[in-house]
Design a protein around this motif. Structure first.
Motif, short mmCIF file in Angstrom:
data_model
loop_
_atom_site.label_atom_id
_atom_site.label_comp_id
_atom_site.label_asym_id
_atom_site.label_seq_id
_atom_site.Cartn_x
_atom_site.Cartn_y
_atom_site.Cartn_z
N GLU A 186 0.83 -1.20 0.00
CA GLU A 186 0.00 0.00 0.00
C GLU A 186 0.88 1.26 0.00
O GLU A 186 0.59 2.23 -0.73
CB GLU A 186 -0.92 -0.02 1.23
CG GLU A 186 -2.11 0.89 1.11
CD GLU A 186 -3.10 0.69 2.23
OE1 GLU A 186 -4.20 1.24 2.11
OE2 GLU A 186 -2.79 0.01 3.23
N GLU A 187 1.95 1.26 0.78
CA GLU A 187 2.85 2.41 0.81
C GLU A 187 3.56 2.60 -0.52
O GLU A 187 3.75 3.73 -0.98
CB GLU A 187 3.86 2.26 1.94
CG GLU A 187 3.28 2.45 3.32
CD GLU A 187 4.27 2.14 4.44
OE1 GLU A 187 5.45 1.85 4.13
OE2 GLU A 187 3.85 2.19 5.60
N TRP A 222 2.41 1.80 -3.40
CA TRP A 222 1.42 2.32 -4.33
C TRP A 222 1.21 3.82 -4.09
O TRP A 222 1.14 4.59 -5.05
CB TRP A 222 0.10 1.55 -4.17
CG TRP A 222 -1.01 2.14 -5.00
CD1 TRP A 222 -1.20 1.98 -6.33
CD2 TRP A 222 -2.06 2.98 -4.53
NE1 TRP A 222 -2.31 2.67 -6.74
CE2 TRP A 222 -2.86 3.29 -5.64
CE3 TRP A 222 -2.41 3.48 -3.30
CZ2 TRP A 222 -3.98 4.10 -5.55
CZ3 TRP A 222 -3.53 4.29 -3.19
CH2 TRP A 222 -4.31 4.59 -4.31
N ARG A 223 1.13 4.21 -2.82
CA ARG A 223 0.96 5.64 -2.50
C ARG A 223 2.16 6.46 -2.98
O ARG A 223 2.00 7.60 -3.39
CB ARG A 223 0.78 5.82 -1.00
CG ARG A 223 -0.60 5.48 -0.52
CD ARG A 223 -0.84 5.98 0.91
NE ARG A 223 -2.14 5.53 1.35
CZ ARG A 223 -2.33 4.60 2.27
NH1 ARG A 223 -1.31 4.03 2.87
NH2 ARG A 223 -3.55 4.25 2.61
N GLU A 282 3.78 5.90 -5.52
CA GLU A 282 3.77 5.71 -6.97
C GLU A 282 4.96 4.87 -7.47
O GLU A 282 5.43 5.03 -8.58
CB GLU A 282 3.70 7.06 -7.69
CG GLU A 282 2.42 7.80 -7.41
CD GLU A 282 2.31 9.12 -8.15
OE1 GLU A 282 3.26 9.50 -8.88
OE2 GLU A 282 1.27 9.77 -8.00
N PRO A 292 -6.46 0.89 -1.56
CA PRO A 292 -6.72 0.84 -0.11
C PRO A 292 -7.83 -0.16 0.25
O PRO A 292 -7.70 -0.90 1.23
CB PRO A 292 -7.12 2.28 0.24
CG PRO A 292 -6.46 3.11 -0.80
CD PRO A 292 -6.50 2.28 -2.05
#
Length: 157
Positions: free
Chosen positions: A73-74, A76-77, A79, A143
């Protein structure tokens, strides 16, 4: 001429040849013993690990996978991962969690195999990831998908 009757007396050999022959036989036997000892010692199967507390092991495994889901998730955040790659990694994590916790080979099962194996929560998660994994354009809610993965890990028994 010795042995004029056609017969020759036996030839005497030096005792060194008998000693060398005995040493050679001992060396060959020692070599076979060494090879057997060396291979037997080096290739012995390790014994089973000491039995761990299953509740502590399950908690450790869940904690590990919660951390891995958070990393996806991190990334992805930040990018570093596309939406598609994030969903692929989440699907892989869920499958490997099931494999590590139960020994069932979910990491190589198709969606149909997961349903037939009665791995309903995993099949539901993977089915939810498929549109984002195989879409022509990036789509999906990472998310929410991470929360689905956390739910699978948290409710697995």
């Amino acid at each position: 001429m010795p042995g004029g009757d056609g017969f020759y007396p036996p030839t005497m050999y030096a005792p060194i040849w008998a000693i060398l022959g005995a040493i050679l036989l001992i060396l060959v036997a020692a070599w076979y013993a060494f090879v057997w000892w060396w291979s037997h010692k080096r290739h012995r199967m390790p014994g089973p690990p000491p039995a761990a507390d299953p509740f502590l092991e399950a908690a450790r495994l869940k904690s590990k996978y919660y951390g891995l889901i958070e990393e996806v998730e991190e990334a992805w955040r930040a990018e570093e991962l596309s939406t598609r790659a994030a969903h692929q990694k989440l699907g892989t994590l869920v499958r490997f969690f099931v494999f590590e916790s139960s020994g069932r080979k979910a990491q190589v099962m198709t969606l149909e195999d997961l349903n037939q194996a009665n791995l309903r929560s995993v099949a539901d998660a993977v089915e939810q990831y498929y549109p984002a994994e195989f879409a022509a354009v990036d789509q999906g809610d990472v998310p929410y998908s991470a929360d689905v993965a956390r739910e699978v890990v948290g409710t697995w028994s």
